[in-house]
Design a protein around this motif. Structure first.
Motif, PDB file in Angstrom:
ATOM      1  N   GLN A 115      59.837  46.603  54.786  1.00  0.00           N
ATOM      2  CA  GLN A 115      58.772  47.587  54.933  1.00  0.00           C
ATOM      3  C   GLN A 115      59.411  48.947  55.182  1.00  0.00           C
ATOM      4  OE1 GLN A 115      55.816  47.153  58.204  1.00  0.00           O
ATOM      5  NE2 GLN A 115      54.314  47.109  56.546  1.00  0.00           N
ATOM      6  N   ASP A 116      58.962  49.933  54.429  1.00  0.00           N
ATOM      7  CA  ASP A 116      59.529  51.287  54.528  1.00  0.00           C
ATOM      8  C   ASP A 116      61.037  51.283  54.293  1.00  0.00           C
ATOM      9  OD1 ASP A 116      56.978  52.296  55.139  1.00  0.00           O
ATOM     10  OD2 ASP A 116      57.271  51.884  57.275  1.00  0.00           O
ATOM     11  N   GLY A 117      61.482  50.403  53.403  1.00  0.00           N
ATOM     12  CA  GLY A 117      62.874  50.412  52.995  1.00  0.00           C
ATOM     13  C   GLY A 117      63.843  49.672  53.889  1.00  0.00           C
ATOM     14  N   VAL A 118      63.352  49.030  54.962  1.00  0.00           N
ATOM     15  CA  VAL A 118      64.237  48.278  55.850  1.00  0.00           C
ATOM     16  C   VAL A 118      63.630  46.902  56.109  1.00  0.00           C
ATOM     17  CG1 VAL A 118      65.173  50.332  56.970  1.00  0.00           C
ATOM     18  CG2 VAL A 118      63.175  49.194  57.951  1.00  0.00           C
ATOM     19  N   PRO A 119      64.451  45.915  56.466  1.00  0.00           N
ATOM     20  CA  PRO A 119      63.901  44.594  56.771  1.00  0.00           C
ATOM     21  C   PRO A 119      62.934  44.645  57.955  1.00  0.00           C
ATOM     22  CG  PRO A 119      66.278  44.467  56.440  1.00  0.00           C
ATOM     23  CD  PRO A 119      65.929  45.926  56.503  1.00  0.00           C
ATOM     24  N   LEU A 120      61.927  43.774  57.895  1.00  0.00           N
ATOM     25  CA  LEU A 120      60.996  43.697  59.018  1.00  0.00           C
ATOM     26  C   LEU A 120      61.761  43.427  60.311  1.00  0.00           C
ATOM     27  CD1 LEU A 120      57.946  41.592  57.722  1.00  0.00           C
ATOM     28  CD2 LEU A 120      58.073  44.054  58.127  1.00  0.00           C
ATOM     29  N   GLY A 121      61.490  44.224  61.324  1.00  0.00           N
ATOM     30  CA  GLY A 121      62.147  44.054  62.615  1.00  0.00           C
ATOM     31  C   GLY A 121      63.302  44.997  62.843  1.00  0.00           C
ATOM     32  N   PHE A 122      63.787  45.666  61.783  1.00  0.00           N
ATOM     33  CA  PHE A 122      64.842  46.653  61.970  1.00  0.00           C
ATOM     34  C   PHE A 122      64.234  47.923  62.548  1.00  0.00           C
ATOM     35  CE2 PHE A 122      67.671  43.938  59.997  1.00  0.00           C
ATOM     36  CZ  PHE A 122      68.896  44.510  59.680  1.00  0.00           C
ATOM     37  N   PRO A 123      64.800  48.451  63.627  1.00  0.00           N
ATOM     38  CA  PRO A 123      64.287  49.717  64.167  1.00  0.00           C
ATOM     39  C   PRO A 123      64.606  50.864  63.211  1.00  0.00           C
ATOM     40  CG  PRO A 123      66.293  49.078  65.311  1.00  0.00           C
ATOM     41  CD  PRO A 123      65.942  47.933  64.406  1.00  0.00           C
ATOM     42  N   LYS A 124      63.766  51.871  63.180  1.00  0.00           N
ATOM     43  CA  LYS A 124      63.999  53.016  62.308  1.00  0.00           C
ATOM     44  C   LYS A 124      65.296  53.724  62.695  1.00  0.00           C
ATOM     45  CE  LYS A 124      59.176  53.916  61.106  1.00  0.00           C
ATOM     46  NZ  LYS A 124      58.068  54.910  61.086  1.00  0.00           N
ATOM     47  N   GLY A 125      66.136  53.910  61.691  1.00  0.00           N
ATOM     48  CA  GLY A 125      67.372  54.643  61.919  1.00  0.00           C
ATOM     49  C   GLY A 125      68.438  53.873  62.665  1.00  0.00           C
ATOM     50  N   GLY A 126      68.283  52.564  62.791  1.00  0.00           N
ATOM     51  CA  GLY A 126      69.280  51.798  63.527  1.00  0.00           C
ATOM     52  C   GLY A 126      69.312  50.347  63.110  1.00  0.00           C
ATOM     53  N   TYR A 127      69.879  49.536  63.970  1.00  0.00           N
ATOM     54  CA  TYR A 127      70.026  48.113  63.682  1.00  0.00           C
ATOM     55  C   TYR A 127      69.544  47.291  64.875  1.00  0.00           C
ATOM     56  CZ  TYR A 127      72.995  49.560  59.803  1.00  0.00           C
ATOM     57  OH  TYR A 127      73.472  50.137  58.653  1.00  0.00           O
ATOM     58  N   PRO A 128      69.054  46.093  64.631  1.00  0.00           N
ATOM     59  CA  PRO A 128      68.685  45.203  65.734  1.00  0.00           C
ATOM     60  C   PRO A 128      69.928  44.559  66.324  1.00  0.00           C
ATOM     61  CG  PRO A 128      68.356  44.068  63.670  1.00  0.00           C
ATOM     62  CD  PRO A 128      68.807  45.467  63.316  1.00  0.00           C
ATOM     63  N   ASN A 129      69.729  43.658  67.264  1.00  0.00           N
ATOM     64  CA  ASN A 129      70.854  42.920  67.824  1.00  0.00           C
ATOM     65  C   ASN A 129      71.570  42.142  66.724  1.00  0.00           C
ATOM     66  OD1 ASN A 129      70.300  43.785  70.451  1.00  0.00           O
ATOM     67  ND2 ASN A 129      68.941  42.048  70.850  1.00  0.00           N
ATOM     68  N   PRO A 130      72.844  41.860  66.900  1.00  0.00           N
ATOM     69  CA  PRO A 130      73.579  41.098  65.884  1.00  0.00           C
ATOM     70  C   PRO A 130      72.917  39.760  65.602  1.00  0.00           C
ATOM     71  CG  PRO A 130      75.089  42.003  67.516  1.00  0.00           C
ATOM     72  CD  PRO A 130      73.704  42.234  68.041  1.00  0.00           C
ATOM     73  N   GLN A 131      73.131  39.247  64.385  1.00  0.00           N
ATOM     74  CA  GLN A 131      72.532  37.963  64.024  1.00  0.00           C
ATOM     75  C   GLN A 131      73.087  36.858  64.907  1.00  0.00           C
ATOM     76  OE1 GLN A 131      73.358  38.264  59.818  1.00  0.00           O
ATOM     77  NE2 GLN A 131      75.180  36.989  59.989  1.00  0.00           N
ATOM     78  N   GLY A 132      72.248  35.890  65.146  1.00  0.00           N
ATOM     79  CA  GLY A 132      72.613  34.794  66.040  1.00  0.00           C
ATOM     80  C   GLY A 132      71.375  34.063  66.516  1.00  0.00           C
ATOM     81  N   GLU A 133      70.408  34.841  67.035  1.00  0.00           N
ATOM     82  CA  GLU A 133      69.181  34.229  67.557  1.00  0.00           C
ATOM     83  C   GLU A 133      68.065  34.143  66.514  1.00  0.00           C
ATOM     84  OE1 GLU A 133      68.213  35.112  71.894  1.00  0.00           O
ATOM     85  OE2 GLU A 133      69.283  36.942  71.315  1.00  0.00           O
ATOM     86  N   TYR A 134      68.254  34.763  65.354  1.00  0.00           N
ATOM     87  CA  TYR A 134      67.152  34.845  64.400  1.00  0.00           C
ATOM     88  C   TYR A 134      66.957  33.548  63.612  1.00  0.00           C
ATOM     89  CZ  TYR A 134      68.265  39.721  65.412  1.00  0.00           C
ATOM     90  OH  TYR A 134      68.547  40.898  66.052  1.00  0.00           O
ATOM     91  N   TYR A 135      68.026  32.826  63.345  1.00  0.00           N
ATOM     92  CA  TYR A 135      67.949  31.617  62.531  1.00  0.00           C
ATOM     93  C   TYR A 135      67.013  30.594  63.179  1.00  0.00           C
ATOM     94  CZ  TYR A 135      69.311  27.193  60.388  1.00  0.00           C
ATOM     95  OH  TYR A 135      69.299  25.970  59.764  1.00  0.00           O
ATOM     96  N   CYS A 136      65.965  30.226  62.445  1.00  0.00           N
ATOM     97  CA  CYS A 136      64.935  29.305  62.968  1.00  0.00           C
ATOM     98  C   CYS A 136      64.371  29.808  64.290  1.00  0.00           C
ATOM     99  CB  CYS A 136      65.487  27.888  63.112  1.00  0.00           C
ATOM    100  SG  CYS A 136      65.972  27.127  61.547  1.00  0.00           S
ATOM    101  N   GLY A 137      64.328  31.126  64.437  1.00  0.00           N
ATOM    102  CA  GLY A 137      63.937  31.722  65.699  1.00  0.00           C
ATOM    103  C   GLY A 137      62.441  31.664  65.956  1.00  0.00           C
ATOM    104  N   VAL A 138      62.111  31.834  67.240  1.00  0.00           N
ATOM    105  CA  VAL A 138      60.725  31.857  67.698  1.00  0.00           C
ATOM    106  C   VAL A 138      60.571  33.054  68.616  1.00  0.00           C
ATOM    107  CG1 VAL A 138      58.925  30.601  68.948  1.00  0.00           C
ATOM    108  CG2 VAL A 138      60.585  29.336  67.580  1.00  0.00           C
ATOM    109  N   GLY A 139      59.401  33.680  68.576  1.00  0.00           N
ATOM    110  CA  GLY A 139      59.143  34.806  69.462  1.00  0.00           C
ATOM    111  C   GLY A 139      59.209  36.132  68.726  1.00  0.00           C
ATOM    112  N   PHE A 140      58.462  37.114  69.265  1.00  0.00           N
ATOM    113  CA  PHE A 140      58.323  38.409  68.612  1.00  0.00           C
ATOM    114  C   PHE A 140      59.668  39.094  68.405  1.00  0.00           C
ATOM    115  CE2 PHE A 140      57.820  43.028  68.882  1.00  0.00           C
ATOM    116  CZ  PHE A 140      56.969  43.244  67.801  1.00  0.00           C
TER     117      PHE A 140
END
Length: 337
Positions: A115-140
């Motif tokens: 959405q708006d050129g970035v993956p859902l959940g990516f903050p504008k102008g930055g990056y989320p936490n490193p991958q690790g918890e997202y795989y088969c993840g639960v929660g907002f």
């Protein structure tokens, strides 16, 4: 009689990745029609990279039907593109692929929701936490507020259409998801993947979300997207054997370049030897090895049987499943039993 909405879909002539196209026809039928009751239809190939403007007529030939849960009396009509003389259009890979109903495929289609050129959940102008918890993840914090709604609805639409979904899950990178489809034979398996892609794209229009099929849309320490091809043949399922398996892996290594050529563009950006991949210029197999070209499940080698299914991890998310399945079958057929 009832009026049926027929959404014809086809693959255009763009390269290196074809796009899905669709247009709607209305016809009266006493009941849900059969394939042979549907007419061929024309379209302007000069608008889809499939003809010149001075001779632009192309033909849509229905090849598979799928009930459409989103429309009253709705049907999705998978089509091949033909030339006016009745021969297959050069962009029509389906018409000429190797097919074998005894070769079963399970495709793992990964993708990013954007959405708006970035993956859902990516903050504008930055990056989320490193991958690790997202795989088969639960929660907002891991999957956001709309992705699961989209993927669950997509699953329901595919099941209604008769597509044999086997599962869905959030993937390793933020905003990345996967669905798995199983079918028998190249044409059926690939038809199901293309229709599942169509359903996802159309669903995401309602959420103002794009689907990114590119195999490495985010550079850096983020997993790319694959379309791992799990496959088995009658011989692999019923006979197997280590000697045959090793000959099969020798053939996969011999035809490595031919496989890579049809496993999707830009695969060099994904098959780097990092992020659970083997390097694009190498071939390897390994038991439970996610960094191998072909992953061998523990169950395959149990009791030294070498029997069951194998997973080719090299196909990428924007690859053409017609060509991928066909290449796998050709390599299998090159090995003497």
């Amino acid at each position: 009689m009832a009026k049926y909405r027929l959404d014809y879909i086809w693959l255009d002539g763009y390269t290196p990745v074809q796009n899905l196209r669709t247009k709607c026809m209305l016809r009266d039928f006493d009941e849900f029609p059969t394939l042979d009751q549907l007419p061929e239809w024309g379209f302007d190939g000069s608008s889809t990279q499939q003809a010149e403007g001075g001779d632009s007529d192309c033909v849509l030939k229905p090849v598979a039907l799928y009930p459409d849960a989103t429309r009253e009396n709705g049907i999705i009509v998978m089509c091949e593109v033909m030339l006016p003389d009745g021969t297959a259009h050069p962009s029509n890979a389906r018409a000429t692929i190797a097919d074998d109903p005894d070769t079963w495929f399970g495709f793992e289609q990964e993708y990013f929701l954007m959405q708006d050129g970035v993956p859902l959940g990516f903050p504008k102008g930055g990056y989320p936490n490193p991958q690790g918890e997202y795989y088969c993840g639960v929660g907002f914090k891991n999957v956001g507020g709309m992705a699961r709604e989209i993927t669950d609805l997509h699953l329901d639409l595919c099941l209604y259409a008769g597509i044999n979904h086997e599962g869905i899950n959030a993937e390793v990178a933020k905003g990345q998801w996967e669905f798995q489809v199983f079918a028998k034979g190249s044409k059926k398996a690939a038809d199901d993947i293309w229709v599942a892609r169509f359903l996802l794209l159309r669903l995401c229009e309602e959420y103002e979300v794009d689907v990114e099929w590119h195999c490495k849309p985010i550079t850096g320490d983020w997993n790319g997207s694959g379309m791992h091809a799990n496959f088995s043949t009658k011989h692999l399922r019923e006979v197997g054997g280590k000697e045959y398996f090793l000959k099969l892996m020798d053939a996969f290594e011999e035809y490595c370049e031919e496989h890579i050529a049809v496993y999707g563009p830009d695969n060099d950006k994904r098959l780097t030897g990092l992020h659970e991949t083997q390097s694009i210029d190498k071939f390897s197999w390994g038991v439970a090895d996610r960094g191998a070209s072909v992953r061998v499940p523990h169950g395959f080698v149990k009791d030294d049987a070498y029997k069951g299914y194998l997973e080719d991890r090299r196909p990428n998310s924007q690859g053409d499943p017609y060509k991928i399945a066909s290449r796998i079958i050709k390599t299998i057929q090159s090995v003497e039993i």
